[in-house]
Write an enzyme that holds these catalytic residues in place. Structure first.
Site, PDB file in Angstrom:
ATOM      1  N   GLU A  46      38.176  63.591  47.227  1.00 46.52           N
ATOM      2  CA  GLU A  46      37.928  65.011  46.939  1.00 46.52           C
ATOM      3  C   GLU A  46      38.891  65.850  47.778  1.00 46.52           C
ATOM      4  O   GLU A  46      39.227  65.469  48.915  1.00 46.52           O
ATOM      5  CB  GLU A  46      36.485  65.345  47.349  1.00 46.52           C
ATOM      6  CG  GLU A  46      36.121  66.815  47.353  1.00 46.52           C
ATOM      7  CD  GLU A  46      34.762  67.099  48.056  1.00 46.52           C
ATOM      8  OE1 GLU A  46      34.383  66.356  48.975  1.00 46.52           O
ATOM      9  OE2 GLU A  46      34.106  68.085  47.638  1.00 46.52           O
ATOM     10  N   ASN A 106      36.037  73.311  42.662  1.00 46.26           N
ATOM     11  CA  ASN A 106      36.337  72.061  43.368  1.00 46.26           C
ATOM     12  C   ASN A 106      36.484  71.019  42.269  1.00 46.26           C
ATOM     13  O   ASN A 106      35.488  70.644  41.643  1.00 46.26           O
ATOM     14  CB  ASN A 106      35.170  71.717  44.317  1.00 46.26           C
ATOM     15  CG  ASN A 106      35.472  70.524  45.199  1.00 46.26           C
ATOM     16  OD1 ASN A 106      36.350  69.715  44.881  1.00 46.26           O
ATOM     17  ND2 ASN A 106      34.753  70.413  46.304  1.00 46.26           N
ATOM     18  N   LYS A 123      33.273  70.284  40.135  1.00 42.26           N
ATOM     19  CA  LYS A 123      32.082  69.913  40.909  1.00 42.26           C
ATOM     20  C   LYS A 123      30.901  70.839  40.618  1.00 42.26           C
ATOM     21  O   LYS A 123      31.033  72.067  40.687  1.00 42.26           O
ATOM     22  CB  LYS A 123      32.409  69.972  42.395  1.00 42.26           C
ATOM     23  CG  LYS A 123      31.293  69.484  43.332  1.00 42.26           C
ATOM     24  CD  LYS A 123      31.811  69.478  44.757  1.00 42.26           C
ATOM     25  CE  LYS A 123      30.787  68.946  45.741  1.00 42.26           C
ATOM     26  NZ  LYS A 123      31.359  68.929  47.142  1.00 42.26           N
ATOM     27  N   GLU A 142      31.144  75.686  50.945  1.00 39.22           N
ATOM     28  CA  GLU A 142      31.524  75.406  49.557  1.00 39.22           C
ATOM     29  C   GLU A 142      30.954  76.443  48.599  1.00 39.22           C
ATOM     30  O   GLU A 142      31.609  76.806  47.611  1.00 39.22           O
ATOM     31  CB  GLU A 142      31.075  73.995  49.155  1.00 39.22           C
ATOM     32  CG  GLU A 142      31.884  72.905  49.852  1.00 39.22           C
ATOM     33  CD  GLU A 142      31.724  71.548  49.206  1.00 39.22           C
ATOM     34  OE1 GLU A 142      31.253  70.631  49.887  1.00 39.22           O
ATOM     35  OE2 GLU A 142      32.040  71.405  48.018  1.00 39.22           O
ATOM     36  N   CYS A 168      31.715  64.172  45.386  1.00 43.91           N
ATOM     37  CA  CYS A 168      31.015  64.241  46.649  1.00 43.91           C
ATOM     38  C   CYS A 168      29.503  64.450  46.551  1.00 43.91           C
ATOM     39  O   CYS A 168      28.784  63.529  46.231  1.00 43.91           O
ATOM     40  CB  CYS A 168      31.653  65.308  47.530  1.00 43.91           C
ATOM     41  SG  CYS A 168      31.277  65.025  49.257  1.00 43.91           S
ATOM     42  N   ASN A 193      34.214  64.175  50.904  1.00 49.19           N
ATOM     43  CA  ASN A 193      34.519  64.575  52.288  1.00 49.19           C
ATOM     44  C   ASN A 193      33.158  64.826  52.929  1.00 49.19           C
ATOM     45  O   ASN A 193      32.540  65.865  52.657  1.00 49.19           O
ATOM     46  CB  ASN A 193      35.296  65.892  52.344  1.00 49.19           C
ATOM     47  CG  ASN A 193      36.751  65.813  51.913  1.00 49.19           C
ATOM     48  OD1 ASN A 193      37.621  66.375  52.532  1.00 49.19           O
ATOM     49  ND2 ASN A 193      37.027  65.146  50.799  1.00 49.19           N
TER      50      ASN A 193
HETATM   51  N1  ING Z   1      29.952  66.963  51.519  1.00 50.45           N
HETATM   52  C1  ING Z   1      28.697  66.444  51.861  1.00 50.45           C
HETATM   53  C2  ING Z   1      28.168  65.397  50.885  1.00 50.45           C
HETATM   54  O1  ING Z   1      27.374  65.653  50.002  1.00 50.45           O
HETATM   55  C3  ING Z   1      26.400  66.782  52.590  1.00 50.45           C
HETATM   56  C4  ING Z   1      27.668  67.463  52.172  1.00 50.45           C
HETATM   57  C5  ING Z   1      26.421  65.764  53.553  1.00 50.45           C
HETATM   58  C6  ING Z   1      25.240  67.139  52.000  1.00 50.45           C
HETATM   59  C7  ING Z   1      25.221  65.127  53.912  1.00 50.45           C
HETATM   60  C8  ING Z   1      24.025  66.522  52.358  1.00 50.45           C
HETATM   61  C9  ING Z   1      24.039  65.514  53.319  1.00 50.45           C
HETATM   62  O2  ING Z   1      28.567  64.253  51.091  1.00 50.45           O
HETATM   63  C10 ING Z   1      30.404  67.498  50.351  1.00 50.45           C
HETATM   64  N2  ING Z   1      31.692  67.900  50.360  1.00 50.45           N
HETATM   65  O3  ING Z   1      29.703  67.633  49.365  1.00 50.45           O
END
Ligand code: ING
Length: 308
Positions: A46, A106, A123, A142, A168, A193
């Site tokens: 991503e 995205n 996304k 985001e 993601c 990411n």
């Molecule tokens: N990053 C993270 C993901 O979904 C996240 C945000 C991390 C949400 C951990 C919930 C828990 O992997 C992106 N860029 O969506």
């Protein structure tokens, strides 16, 4: 057998001041390595062209446009398309899309071995928040910089199979895979990411984050009898750590290849799309087993409604 020899090409950290030409050169090096191992399709992360910029707050959102691509390919990304065509290799990567109408997404694309953009995905599940949040250990903006995707979860005939994309956070939502599963998807490719630290729950262990990541992609693969290729951007970006976890998951939900560590790295696996047939024709023969008369809430409700 319908084998796509697939490369999952993890990128290590991209610092805020690293320019696109440097990143494209790293991506080409990974592509050359994948070619040397016989890959015909390569999947990148991503937002592969820049640092994970949603961690940075820009009061004026127009300032953030520097992180976006107004054209694809562009002069800076053309060398990647050229090398892919030279290698006869399909590819997928994510980037921040600025449309001619001024909309921000995205985005990820599928590029065929002739270098043509065959598919675009935007996304849909955007994590994080819109305004600067001083309570968080780091920002995850985001929802500030992107609109939710407006293209749904399509699938495409690509490289001899039925291929879909997500990005993601999408991978954490079962609906993502099921909508593609209901279209017969045989391979879902996604980049991610993922910050190693939960900005709202500092005590969450990295092991838990990796567990939830793998649980999500393995479940999505198994429950829809599809391959899933999940590729990380990883490592320390300007003091902010992103976890690794680049994996190729087979239609039984088993991890068959994994990139170790958090640097640039590639794993290659022969993904036989016909390996999806058994699951689709037995335990996950949706036509035979699903009971949609009981599933109405899934699309009728957004949030949970407790009535007991
Ligand atoms: N990053 C993270 C993901 O979904 C996240 C945000 C991390 C949400 C951990 C919930 C828990 O992997 C992106 N860029 O969506």
């Amino acid at each position: 057998m319908r084998v796509i020899r697939t490369a999952a090409a993890q990128l290590g950290p991209i610092q805020r001041d690293e320019g696109r030409p440097s990143v494209v050169a790293r991506m080409i090096a990974l592509m050359d390595e994948a070619k040397g191992r016989g890959a015909t399709f390569i999947v990148y992360p991503e937002l592969a062209l820049t640092t994970f910029f949603p961690r940075w707050h820009h009061e004026d959102r127009a300032e953030a446009d520097v992180w976006f691509e107004a054209s694809m390919p562009s002069a800076e990304t053309q060398p990647l398309f050229d090398r892919a065509r030279e290698h006869g290799m399909g590819m997928s990567f994510g980037y921040a899309e600025l449309t001619p109408e001024g909309r921000h997404f995205n985005t990820s694309i599928l590029v065929d071995p002739e270098g043509r953009i065959a598919a675009t995905y935007r996304k849909i599940h955007l994590p994080g928040h819109v305004e600067y949040d001083p309570e968080r250990t780091h920002q995850h903006l985001e929802k500030r910089y992107f609109e939710p995707g407006d293209l749904g979860f399509p699938v495409w005939r690509f490289m001899g199979g039925i291929v879909g994309m997500c990005i993601c956070n999408d991978r954490r939502w079962p609906e993502t895979y099921r909508v593609m599963g209901l279209q017969g998807v045989e391979m879902v490719v996604l980049g991610f990411n993922t910050p190693s630290v939960n900005s709202q729950k500092g005590t969450e262990a990295l092991g838990d984050r990796m567990f939830h990541h793998k649980l999500s992609v393995q479940a999505g693969a198994y429950q829809n009898a599809t391959w899933v290729v999940a590729v990380a951007k990883a490592g320390d970006e300007d003091g902010h750590h992103l976890m690794g976890g680049t994996v190729i998951v087979d239609p039984d939900g088993k991890i068959v290849a994994e990139v170790e560590g958090e640097a640039d790295g590639v794993v290659v696996h022969d993904c036989d799309l016909d390996a999806t047939r058994f699951g689709k024709e037995t335990i996950f023969d949706f036509a035979r087993h699903r009971r949609i008369e009981h599933y109405g809430r899934i699309t009728a409700q957004t949030g949970a409604e407790v009535a007991v």
